[in-house]
Scaffold this motif. Structure first.
Motif, PDB file in Angstrom:
ATOM      1  N   GLU A  63       1.038   4.303  -2.626  1.00 57.02           N
ATOM      2  CA  GLU A  63       0.709   5.628  -2.115  1.00 57.02           C
ATOM      3  C   GLU A  63       1.837   6.634  -2.360  1.00 57.02           C
ATOM      4  O   GLU A  63       1.583   7.826  -2.504  1.00 57.02           O
ATOM      5  CB  GLU A  63       0.398   5.559  -0.603  1.00 57.02           C
ATOM      6  N   TRP A  64       3.074   6.151  -2.387  1.00 57.40           N
ATOM      7  CA  TRP A  64       4.188   7.069  -2.655  1.00 57.40           C
ATOM      8  C   TRP A  64       3.949   7.836  -3.944  1.00 57.40           C
ATOM      9  O   TRP A  64       4.215   9.038  -4.009  1.00 57.40           O
ATOM     10  CB  TRP A  64       5.529   6.316  -2.731  1.00 57.40           C
ATOM     11  N   TYR A  65       3.438   7.146  -4.948  1.00 54.90           N
ATOM     12  CA  TYR A  65       3.242   7.796  -6.247  1.00 54.90           C
ATOM     13  C   TYR A  65       2.062   8.773  -6.231  1.00 54.90           C
ATOM     14  O   TYR A  65       1.827   9.462  -7.202  1.00 54.90           O
ATOM     15  CB  TYR A  65       3.086   6.746  -7.349  1.00 54.90           C
TER      16      TYR A  65
ATOM     17  N   ASN B 281      -0.469   6.904   5.573  1.00 52.67           N
ATOM     18  CA  ASN B 281      -1.681   6.355   4.968  1.00 52.67           C
ATOM     19  C   ASN B 281      -1.668   4.837   4.886  1.00 52.67           C
ATOM     20  O   ASN B 281      -2.721   4.196   4.997  1.00 52.67           O
ATOM     21  CB  ASN B 281      -1.868   6.928   3.559  1.00 52.67           C
TER      22      ASN B 281
ATOM     23  N   SER C 256      -4.936   3.922   6.854  1.00 48.07           N
ATOM     24  CA  SER C 256      -6.068   3.515   6.005  1.00 48.07           C
ATOM     25  C   SER C 256      -6.608   2.163   6.462  1.00 48.07           C
ATOM     26  O   SER C 256      -7.821   1.951   6.520  1.00 48.07           O
ATOM     27  CB  SER C 256      -5.642   3.453   4.543  1.00 48.07           C
TER      28      SER C 256
ATOM     29  N   ILE D  62       0.849  -1.203   0.000  1.00 51.59           N
ATOM     30  CA  ILE D  62       0.000   0.000   0.000  1.00 51.59           C
ATOM     31  C   ILE D  62       0.877   1.243   0.000  1.00 51.59           C
ATOM     32  O   ILE D  62       0.653   2.182  -0.758  1.00 51.59           O
ATOM     33  CB  ILE D  62      -0.941  -0.002   1.229  1.00 51.59           C
TER      34      ILE D  62
END
Lengths: 261, 261
Positions: B68-70, B80, B84, B64
């Motif tokens: 999310e880094w991108y 997150n 999340s 995840i």
């Protein structure tokens, strides 16, 4: 969303003189904004920006921050000095923000001497209130760059609290860096005081208060649609690597070429 | 509440060899805890610790985080990736935490190259879940010191995502520092890739994922009452100033005496 690269297109800007930290006159930084994509799970109203804001009194905020330093130290003190007032005025989302958890910002994050908790806390406040650049709210990002540069260039502390824990006078110093190790170290050298001395603690409490004062000035201007970013340095843009402006302070005369440039 | 000073009383500990970064074997860090005083105004349940936690899958969390880094880059991606999942399980206080605002942690805080956003995000997560040391919750502080030391000593990235944005192979590097400028710079030199290269971005996404993986391992152990801090270095204790362990990497052979000691 592109990663931040602070590319300026046709803007004049500060020229950096490697090794001196001296900076020529220049203009602002552009920032690549964009639109936020949906968060994975946490789509709460706290993730809608900007958060409500009313203009605060910089001096009153700085006094709160100064006293809070002696409870929660630099980072959480800066956050609490602003959020406590806005929480009283607006309630949520301020009242649900766990500011006290940010005690760990002390000492450049649990004593490791990285970013001073005062600018780290100020960056959090600016970006929580205004929003991140991925939400098309570039002023939060800009305000953080302004805080970093202001902190590095100011003769700190700039704010003198009315009711002081100790009354000692001591030197003010320019850190030329947002790093705790460097900011505190330069002050300790100039004052010839240890980290554990009451004077060093008092100095750091006043530095936090000074940072809260400056941040409120910026936030008030932003609230009046009168905020203009003053930071004019970007290591990414100038040198192709993240960093600060005075390379030789650490690298001495052996500043490496940026790899793969 | 005393300021953090990491004084150890009778504990053996790592010896620091100035200039080499080499560290002899040793034991744990003590921390001065205490009881929280009332916050000024924001006494919400988000300021009651610990927050609810269930054990997470480190590899799933890292996947995840990598993705999310991108979207939100290193710091917010680490936050997150964990919040999340916990938000889906528990709802509040996770769902009201404005994690996306922490995009600014990128590039060592808006490109200034200070603390890498991955440990900065991990420190936030640990201290939000466990609580700050002023709430008599020292494990959050300890976990942050462990993250700082692990990040500095690990050959990063340690985690390889299953579905990768790019398939390039490239070197892994040891940063010997939690600072973005140094971590990224050493990798760029070894890989001979620029900051803007897809490989550098992919490397940082994997570093964030690696950090999330390691943090979840620590949080899971803490949840099982089986967490023991492994960090055994404190610049405050060893040298009377905040900092990291390899003084000469910046100071070369001119390491100053700690003032006022």
């Amino acid at each position: 969303m592109k990663e931040q690269d602070n590319d300026s297109k046709g803007l004049s800007r500060r020229k950096m003189l490697i090794g001196t930290g001296a900076l020529a006159a220049g203009v602002a930084v552009t920032q690549l904004g964009g639109f936020i994509k949906p968060a994975i799970a946490t789509g709460s109203k706290a993730q809608k920006w900007p958060w409500p804001y009313k203009k605060l009194d910089p001096a009153k905020t700085a006094e709160i921050c100064y006293n809070e330093w002696y409870r929660v130290f630099c980072g959480a003190a800066v956050i609490n000095s602003i959020f406590s007032q806005l929480g009283e005025k607006f309630g949520e989302p301020y009242t649900s923000f766990p500011a006290d958890a940010f005690v760990f910002l002390e000492g450049g994050q649990v004593g490791w001497g990285t970013i001073c908790g005062s600018p780290a806390g100020a960056n959090i406040v600016a970006n929580l209130i205004i929003g991140p650049r991925i939400a098309d709210a570039n002023e939060g990002h800009h305000m953080a760059t302004d805080i970093m540069q202001w902190y590095s260039e100011a003769k700190l502390p700039t704010f003198m609290p009315k009711k002081r824990k100790i009354s000692s006078t001591y030197p003010k110093t320019v850190s030329e860096s947002p790093l705790c190790h460097i900011s505190v170290g330069k002050w300790m050298k100039e004052a010839n005081k240890s980290l554990k001395s009451p004077e060093r603690k008092e100095r750091c409490a006043r530095v936090a208060a000074s940072t809260a004062y400056r941040l409120v000035e910026m936030l008030n201007a932003w609230h009046d649609d009168d905020y203009e970013s003053t930071s004019d340095f970007s290591a990414v843009r100038e040198h192709g690597i993240t960093g600060q402006f005075n390379c030789m302070e650490c690298h001495t005369d052996d500043v490496p070429e940026t790899p793969g440039a």
